[in-house]
Design a protein around this motif. Structure first.
Motif, PDB file in Angstrom:
ATOM      1  N   ILE A 167      35.383  -4.047  41.143  1.00 49.85           N
ATOM      2  CA  ILE A 167      35.125  -5.238  41.958  1.00 49.85           C
ATOM      3  C   ILE A 167      36.413  -5.741  42.600  1.00 49.85           C
ATOM      4  O   ILE A 167      36.454  -6.059  43.791  1.00 49.85           O
ATOM      5  CB  ILE A 167      34.490  -6.341  41.085  1.00 49.85           C
ATOM      6  N   GLU A 168      37.482  -5.785  41.809  1.00 52.51           N
ATOM      7  CA  GLU A 168      38.761  -6.265  42.336  1.00 52.51           C
ATOM      8  C   GLU A 168      39.258  -5.387  43.476  1.00 52.51           C
ATOM      9  O   GLU A 168      39.706  -5.888  44.519  1.00 52.51           O
ATOM     10  CB  GLU A 168      39.808  -6.297  41.214  1.00 52.51           C
ATOM     11  N   GLU A 169      39.183  -4.063  43.280  1.00 51.99           N
ATOM     12  CA  GLU A 169      39.688  -3.156  44.307  1.00 51.99           C
ATOM     13  C   GLU A 169      38.854  -3.258  45.579  1.00 51.99           C
ATOM     14  O   GLU A 169      39.383  -3.153  46.686  1.00 51.99           O
ATOM     15  CB  GLU A 169      39.692  -1.711  43.786  1.00 51.99           C
ATOM     16  N   ALA A 170      37.554  -3.460  45.428  1.00 47.12           N
ATOM     17  CA  ALA A 170      36.697  -3.598  46.610  1.00 47.12           C
ATOM     18  C   ALA A 170      37.083  -4.842  47.409  1.00 47.12           C
ATOM     19  O   ALA A 170      37.151  -4.812  48.648  1.00 47.12           O
ATOM     20  CB  ALA A 170      35.231  -3.656  46.197  1.00 47.12           C
ATOM     21  N   TYR A 171      37.361  -5.940  46.713  1.00 44.92           N
ATOM     22  CA  TYR A 171      37.766  -7.164  47.400  1.00 44.92           C
ATOM     23  C   TYR A 171      39.126  -6.999  48.073  1.00 44.92           C
ATOM     24  O   TYR A 171      39.354  -7.510  49.180  1.00 44.92           O
ATOM     25  CB  TYR A 171      37.811  -8.331  46.421  1.00 44.92           C
ATOM     26  N   ALA A 176      42.349  -6.232  53.063  1.00 46.10           N
ATOM     27  CA  ALA A 176      43.218  -5.418  53.916  1.00 46.10           C
ATOM     28  C   ALA A 176      42.581  -5.187  55.277  1.00 46.10           C
ATOM     29  O   ALA A 176      43.267  -5.199  56.313  1.00 46.10           O
ATOM     30  CB  ALA A 176      43.510  -4.072  53.238  1.00 46.10           C
ATOM     31  N   ILE A 177      41.271  -4.992  55.293  1.00 50.30           N
ATOM     32  CA  ILE A 177      40.558  -4.800  56.561  1.00 50.30           C
ATOM     33  C   ILE A 177      40.633  -6.070  57.403  1.00 50.30           C
ATOM     34  O   ILE A 177      40.918  -6.035  58.601  1.00 50.30           O
ATOM     35  CB  ILE A 177      39.097  -4.407  56.302  1.00 50.30           C
ATOM     36  N   ASP A 181      45.987  -4.904  58.184  1.00 49.75           N
ATOM     37  CA  ASP A 181      47.200  -4.228  57.707  1.00 49.75           C
ATOM     38  C   ASP A 181      46.860  -2.764  57.424  1.00 49.75           C
ATOM     39  O   ASP A 181      46.214  -2.452  56.425  1.00 49.75           O
ATOM     40  CB  ASP A 181      47.716  -4.919  56.441  1.00 49.75           C
ATOM     41  N   ARG A 182      47.323  -1.841  58.283  1.00 53.57           N
ATOM     42  CA  ARG A 182      46.960  -0.434  58.142  1.00 53.57           C
ATOM     43  C   ARG A 182      47.572   0.203  56.904  1.00 53.57           C
ATOM     44  O   ARG A 182      46.928   1.009  56.223  1.00 53.57           O
ATOM     45  CB  ARG A 182      47.407   0.342  59.380  1.00 53.57           C
ATOM     46  N   ARG A 186      45.323   1.773  53.812  1.00 51.43           N
ATOM     47  CA  ARG A 186      45.436   3.111  53.239  1.00 51.43           C
ATOM     48  C   ARG A 186      45.601   3.050  51.728  1.00 51.43           C
ATOM     49  O   ARG A 186      44.977   3.814  50.972  1.00 51.43           O
ATOM     50  CB  ARG A 186      46.612   3.857  53.871  1.00 51.43           C
ATOM     51  N   GLU A 187      46.443   2.130  51.268  1.00 51.52           N
ATOM     52  CA  GLU A 187      46.674   2.012  49.830  1.00 51.52           C
ATOM     53  C   GLU A 187      45.422   1.547  49.102  1.00 51.52           C
ATOM     54  O   GLU A 187      45.081   2.083  48.029  1.00 51.52           O
ATOM     55  CB  GLU A 187      47.817   1.037  49.568  1.00 51.52           C
TER      56      GLU A 187
END
Length: 338
Positions: A167-171, A176-177, A181-182, A186-187
């Motif tokens: 959940i955290e990574e999805a948020y 980032a989107i 921030d490109r 990517r990260e």
């Protein structure tokens, strides 16, 4: 590269008329992400035509396949000078590069050529196999295998324990989107991908005692590939779709056949954020052409529900809209703080 070209040499290093040619060195590189033995035709030609084939790594995965093809490979780690000497008389020497690419050898050859005192052999870099798109995913799977086996923390993780990180990574990906921030995008995509590979690696072990059947990352990838093909008959089949709306119709139609659901609300995760949940329910209702009035109840929750339904009908993501407003509010707070 030919070190004997007029541009690269002058004076005594040039080959005298009638002298033996300085020979040829072929540095053969392969990808460990491609099955050993699957080499390009130019590579096989160079190997069969070579006067000598050398490899510093006796355990190189290509060697059994080369020897099976009748190619004699000597295990040797020649210096740059020794390799140049081996080419005397016009001989061709193929060096099967190790995973590091033989930087010591190539640096040594460059230094010899730079002296201008040696008639250098022709040097050719010949890639024998190339990575296909997505090949680095194999590296990720291998790294995850080792981490799962050797890391004291990772080896103890479960699907349940990792759920919050997904959940955290999805948020963080969404942030980032939205920030545009490109580098961060990517990260964060990598972090989301890690969650997929990590869960798939755990699933390989299964828990038979709990009735859990084991599956692997290949099963995960195979499943989504089959789903995408089935839900895109306009790409992989005979159906026709020329607009995004027609594509969506295909998707919903095939999905309905697959799921055989009795309610449009089935499959909607109730644990998602409230505004997103309300918008998803409204979207399913609108797509199904259902006329469902909002509950005639007063309160903040129902006011938010009405706003979410309104946003969805206007093509606005209420979660994204609220986040944008919240960021503006954050900036206003910072301005007020001075």
């Amino acid at each position: 590269m030919n070190a004997n070209s007029p541009e690269a040499t002058s004076g005594p290093e040039r080959t005298a008329p009638g002298a033996a040619a300085p020979g040829r060195i072929v540095l053969l590189t392969t990808s460990h992400r491609v099955a050993p033995g699957l080499l390009s035709w130019p590579a096989w030609q160079a190997l069969h035509a070579a006067d000598r084939v050398l490899c510093a790594d006796g355990a190189h995965p290509q060697l059994p396949y080369l020897r099976e093809a009748g190619i004699t490979v000597a295990e040797a780690s020649p210096t740059a000078q020794e390799l140049v000497d081996a080419c005397a008389g016009g001989a061709t020497v193929v060096v099967v590069a190790t995973g590091e690419g033989e930087p010591v050898l190539t640096d040594g050859l460059a230094r010899l050529a730079g002296t201008g005192r040696i008639a250098m052999p022709e040097l050719e870099l010949l890639p024998a196999s190339y990575d296909l798109p997505g090949a680095r995913l194999l590296d990720l799977v291998q790294v995850m295998d080792r981490i799962r086996a050797e890391c004291p923390w990772s080896s103890r993780q479960t699907h349940e324990g990792l759920a919050k990180y997904g959940i955290e990574e999805a948020y963080e990906l969404v942030e980032a989107i939205e920030e545009g921030d490109r580098d961060e995008l990517r990260e964060e995509l990598g972090d989301v991908l890690l969650q997929v590979v990590f869960h798939a690696r755990i699933a390989e072990e299964g828990r038979p005692e709990d009735g859990e059947e084991a599956f692997s990352i290949d099963d995960v990838a195979g499943g989504i590939v089959a789903k995408l093909i089935h839900r895109h008959p306009h790409v992989f089949g005979d159906a026709t779709a020329t607009t995004p709306e027609e594509v969506k119709e295909h998707w919903l139609r095939t999905k309905a056949v697959e799921k055989q659901r009795t309610s449009v609300t089935e499959g909607i995760p109730l644990g998602q954020p409230g505004l997103a949940l309300a918008a998803k329910l409204a979207s399913r209702t609108r797509t199904a052409n259902l006329e469902v009035p909002l509950p005639p109840v007063e309160g903040i929750g129902y006011d938010l529900l009405a706003l979410a339904v309104r946003a969805e009908s206007e093509g606005v993501d209420p979660e994204a809209a609220l986040r944008a407003a919240a960021r503006a509010y954050r900036d206003a707070i910072r301005d007020a703080e001075g």
